[in-house]
Design a protein around this motif. Structure first.
Motif, PDB file in Angstrom:
ATOM      1  N   CYS A  59     -13.535  64.009  49.765  1.00 30.21           N
ATOM      2  CA  CYS A  59     -12.575  62.906  49.872  1.00 30.21           C
ATOM      3  C   CYS A  59     -11.449  63.175  50.872  1.00 30.21           C
ATOM      4  O   CYS A  59     -10.821  62.234  51.361  1.00 30.21           O
ATOM      5  N   HIS A  60     -11.163  64.447  51.138  1.00 27.39           N
ATOM      6  CA  HIS A  60     -10.081  64.839  52.051  1.00 27.39           C
ATOM      7  C   HIS A  60     -10.647  65.801  53.102  1.00 27.39           C
ATOM      8  O   HIS A  60     -10.302  66.985  53.106  1.00 27.39           O
ATOM      9  N   PRO A  61     -11.509  65.327  53.999  1.00 32.74           N
ATOM     10  CA  PRO A  61     -12.171  66.235  54.951  1.00 32.74           C
ATOM     11  C   PRO A  61     -11.179  66.994  55.839  1.00 32.74           C
ATOM     12  O   PRO A  61     -10.411  66.386  56.569  1.00 32.74           O
ATOM     13  N   GLY A  62     -11.189  68.302  55.708  1.00 29.38           N
ATOM     14  CA  GLY A  62     -10.277  69.135  56.490  1.00 29.38           C
ATOM     15  C   GLY A  62      -8.820  68.894  56.163  1.00 29.38           C
ATOM     16  O   GLY A  62      -7.934  69.234  56.937  1.00 29.38           O
ATOM     17  N   GLY A  63      -8.546  68.278  55.003  1.00 36.43           N
ATOM     18  CA  GLY A  63      -7.171  67.962  54.620  1.00 36.43           C
ATOM     19  C   GLY A  63      -6.703  66.637  55.188  1.00 36.43           C
ATOM     20  O   GLY A  63      -5.593  66.185  54.905  1.00 36.43           O
ATOM     21  N   GLU A  64      -7.522  65.994  55.973  1.00 35.25           N
ATOM     22  CA  GLU A  64      -7.175  64.710  56.587  1.00 35.25           C
ATOM     23  C   GLU A  64      -7.594  63.555  55.680  1.00 35.25           C
ATOM     24  O   GLU A  64      -8.241  63.756  54.661  1.00 35.25           O
ATOM     25  N   ALA A  65      -7.258  62.335  56.077  1.00 33.19           N
ATOM     26  CA  ALA A  65      -7.630  61.154  55.308  1.00 33.19           C
ATOM     27  C   ALA A  65      -9.121  60.910  55.414  1.00 33.19           C
ATOM     28  O   ALA A  65      -9.729  61.084  56.465  1.00 33.19           O
ATOM     29  N   GLY A  66      -9.706  60.548  54.304  1.00 31.47           N
ATOM     30  CA  GLY A  66     -11.113  60.171  54.230  1.00 31.47           C
ATOM     31  C   GLY A  66     -11.164  59.085  53.177  1.00 31.47           C
ATOM     32  O   GLY A  66     -10.482  58.073  53.289  1.00 31.47           O
ATOM     33  N   VAL A  67     -11.902  59.318  52.118  1.00 31.35           N
ATOM     34  CA  VAL A  67     -11.866  58.412  50.969  1.00 31.35           C
ATOM     35  C   VAL A  67     -10.473  58.484  50.337  1.00 31.35           C
ATOM     36  O   VAL A  67      -9.915  57.493  49.917  1.00 31.35           O
ATOM     37  N   GLY A  68      -9.924  59.698  50.304  1.00 33.16           N
ATOM     38  CA  GLY A  68      -8.569  59.912  49.794  1.00 33.16           C
ATOM     39  C   GLY A  68      -7.588  60.042  50.944  1.00 33.16           C
ATOM     40  O   GLY A  68      -7.980  60.142  52.106  1.00 33.16           O
ATOM     41  N   PRO A  69      -6.292  60.056  50.631  1.00 35.21           N
ATOM     42  CA  PRO A  69      -5.276  60.163  51.684  1.00 35.21           C
ATOM     43  C   PRO A  69      -5.225  61.556  52.301  1.00 35.21           C
ATOM     44  O   PRO A  69      -5.766  62.511  51.755  1.00 35.21           O
ATOM     45  N   SER A  70      -4.538  61.658  53.419  1.00 34.88           N
ATOM     46  CA  SER A  70      -4.348  62.933  54.086  1.00 34.88           C
ATOM     47  C   SER A  70      -3.529  63.862  53.202  1.00 34.88           C
ATOM     48  O   SER A  70      -2.563  63.443  52.566  1.00 34.88           O
ATOM     49  N   LEU A  71      -3.903  65.124  53.156  1.00 36.70           N
ATOM     50  CA  LEU A  71      -3.147  66.124  52.403  1.00 36.70           C
ATOM     51  C   LEU A  71      -2.261  66.950  53.320  1.00 36.70           C
ATOM     52  O   LEU A  71      -1.315  67.578  52.876  1.00 36.70           O
ATOM     53  N   ASN A  72      -2.584  66.963  54.592  1.00 32.38           N
ATOM     54  CA  ASN A  72      -1.873  67.810  55.546  1.00 32.38           C
ATOM     55  C   ASN A  72      -0.430  67.372  55.776  1.00 32.38           C
ATOM     56  O   ASN A  72       0.388  68.162  56.207  1.00 32.38           O
ATOM     57  N   ASN A  73      -0.125  66.122  55.518  1.00 31.63           N
ATOM     58  CA  ASN A  73       1.241  65.658  55.776  1.00 31.63           C
ATOM     59  C   ASN A  73       2.035  65.459  54.494  1.00 31.63           C
ATOM     60  O   ASN A  73       3.070  64.818  54.510  1.00 31.63           O
ATOM     61  N   LEU A  74       1.564  66.008  53.378  1.00 30.01           N
ATOM     62  CA  LEU A  74       2.289  65.911  52.114  1.00 30.01           C
ATOM     63  C   LEU A  74       3.097  67.177  51.888  1.00 30.01           C
ATOM     64  O   LEU A  74       2.531  68.221  51.593  1.00 30.01           O
ATOM     65  N   ALA A  75       4.389  67.072  52.047  1.00 25.80           N
ATOM     66  CA  ALA A  75       5.259  68.230  51.820  1.00 25.80           C
ATOM     67  C   ALA A  75       5.722  68.211  50.369  1.00 25.80           C
ATOM     68  O   ALA A  75       6.862  67.895  50.061  1.00 25.80           O
ATOM     69  N   ILE A  76       4.802  68.520  49.470  1.00 20.35           N
ATOM     70  CA  ILE A  76       5.144  68.557  48.050  1.00 20.35           C
ATOM     71  C   ILE A  76       4.913  69.962  47.519  1.00 20.35           C
ATOM     72  O   ILE A  76       4.044  70.677  48.013  1.00 20.35           O
ATOM     73  N   PRO A  77       5.698  70.358  46.510  1.00 17.99           N
ATOM     74  CA  PRO A  77       5.556  71.722  45.986  1.00 17.99           C
ATOM     75  C   PRO A  77       4.230  71.922  45.251  1.00 17.99           C
ATOM     76  O   PRO A  77       3.584  70.964  44.827  1.00 17.99           O
ATOM     77  N   GLY A  78       3.860  73.178  45.096  1.00 20.54           N
ATOM     78  CA  GLY A  78       2.610  73.535  44.432  1.00 20.54           C
ATOM     79  C   GLY A  78       2.500  72.989  43.021  1.00 20.54           C
ATOM     80  O   GLY A  78       1.415  72.604  42.582  1.00 20.54           O
ATOM     81  N   VAL A  79       3.620  72.922  42.295  1.00 24.18           N
ATOM     82  CA  VAL A  79       3.611  72.397  40.925  1.00 24.18           C
ATOM     83  C   VAL A  79       3.136  70.949  40.926  1.00 24.18           C
ATOM     84  O   VAL A  79       2.329  70.544  40.093  1.00 24.18           O
ATOM     85  N   THR A  80       3.613  70.166  41.873  1.00 20.67           N
ATOM     86  CA  THR A  80       3.212  68.763  41.971  1.00 20.67           C
ATOM     87  C   THR A  80       1.745  68.656  42.359  1.00 20.67           C
ATOM     88  O   THR A  80       1.018  67.807  41.835  1.00 20.67           O
ATOM     89  N   LYS A  81       1.297  69.521  43.249  1.00 22.00           N
ATOM     90  CA  LYS A  81      -0.127  69.511  43.619  1.00 22.00           C
ATOM     91  C   LYS A  81      -0.991  69.842  42.414  1.00 22.00           C
ATOM     92  O   LYS A  81      -2.023  69.212  42.191  1.00 22.00           O
ATOM     93  N   ARG A  82      -0.562  70.832  41.628  1.00 18.82           N
ATOM     94  CA  ARG A  82      -1.308  71.190  40.417  1.00 18.82           C
ATOM     95  C   ARG A  82      -1.391  70.004  39.471  1.00 18.82           C
ATOM     96  O   ARG A  82      -2.444  69.715  38.907  1.00 18.82           O
ATOM     97  N   PHE A  83      -0.256  69.304  39.290  1.00 17.72           N
ATOM     98  CA  PHE A  83      -0.215  68.145  38.406  1.00 17.72           C
ATOM     99  C   PHE A  83      -1.184  67.068  38.894  1.00 17.72           C
ATOM    100  O   PHE A  83      -1.917  66.481  38.116  1.00 17.72           O
ATOM    101  N   ARG A  84      -1.197  66.826  40.190  1.00 17.75           N
ATOM    102  CA  ARG A  84      -2.077  65.794  40.746  1.00 17.75           C
ATOM    103  C   ARG A  84      -3.551  66.155  40.548  1.00 17.75           C
ATOM    104  O   ARG A  84      -4.368  65.283  40.321  1.00 17.75           O
ATOM    105  N   VAL A  85      -3.875  67.430  40.637  1.00 18.37           N
ATOM    106  CA  VAL A  85      -5.261  67.852  40.466  1.00 18.37           C
ATOM    107  C   VAL A  85      -5.675  67.768  39.000  1.00 18.37           C
ATOM    108  O   VAL A  85      -6.794  67.380  38.684  1.00 18.37           O
TER     109      VAL A  85
END
Length: 128
Positions: A59-85
C-alpha cells in the motif's frame, strides 16, 4: 444536563476528526525509486525493511503514496506510528488502513519497522 452531554460529545467528535485529518493529510508525492541512491543500512534497518516489505510495501511502495498515503512526508513520532499500525480505529471508519496485531508484527519487529521508516524518511529528505 442532556444538552451539555451532547455538546461535549460533539466537541470531542470534532476534535478527534480534526486530529485524524491533520495526521492523515499529506501530499501524494511520488519521487524516484528508493533504489536510485543507496541508503546506509545497519542490522536494525535491514530487519525493519523486511517487516516493511512483508506488511507495508503493498500500500505504501517505497514509503510513497500508493493505495495508502505517502509515509515519507509524515513527521510523526514513533509512538503515533505504532498506534496507527495497531489501532482498529483506522479500520472502523477513520481510515482504511488495517490494524496489525501483535502476532502479525511483534514488538521487536515494530521497533525495527519504526527504525526503517525513520531511515526511509531521512533518506528521502537527503535527496533534496
Amino acid at each position: 444536563m442532556k444538552k451539555y452531554s451532547i455538546d461535549l460529545l460533539l466537541i470531542f467528535s470534532l476534535s478527534l476528526s480534526l486530529l485524524c485529518l491533520l495526521t492523515s493529510c499529506g501530499s501524494a508525492r511520488r519521487s524516484e525509486p528508493i533504489m536510485a541512491k543507496s541508503m546506509v543500512k545497519n542490522e536494525e534497518i535491514k530487519k525493519g525493511e523486511i517487516v516493511f516489505m512483508n506488511n507495508c510495501q503493498k500500500c505504501h511502495p517505497g514509503g510513497e503514496a500508493g493505495v495508502g498515503p505517502s509515509l515519507n512526508n509524515l513527521a510523526i513520532p514513533g509512538v503515533t506510528k505504532r498506534f496507527r499500525v495497531r489501532s482498529k480505529a483506522f479500520l472502523f471508519g477513520l481510515g482504511r488502513m488495517p490494524s496489525f496485531k501483535k502476532n502479525e508484527i511483534s514488538k521487536e519487529e515494530m521497533d525495527y519497522l519504526i527504525v526503517y521508516m525513520k531511515a526511509l524518511r531521512n533518506h528521502d529528505e537527503s535527496k533534496n
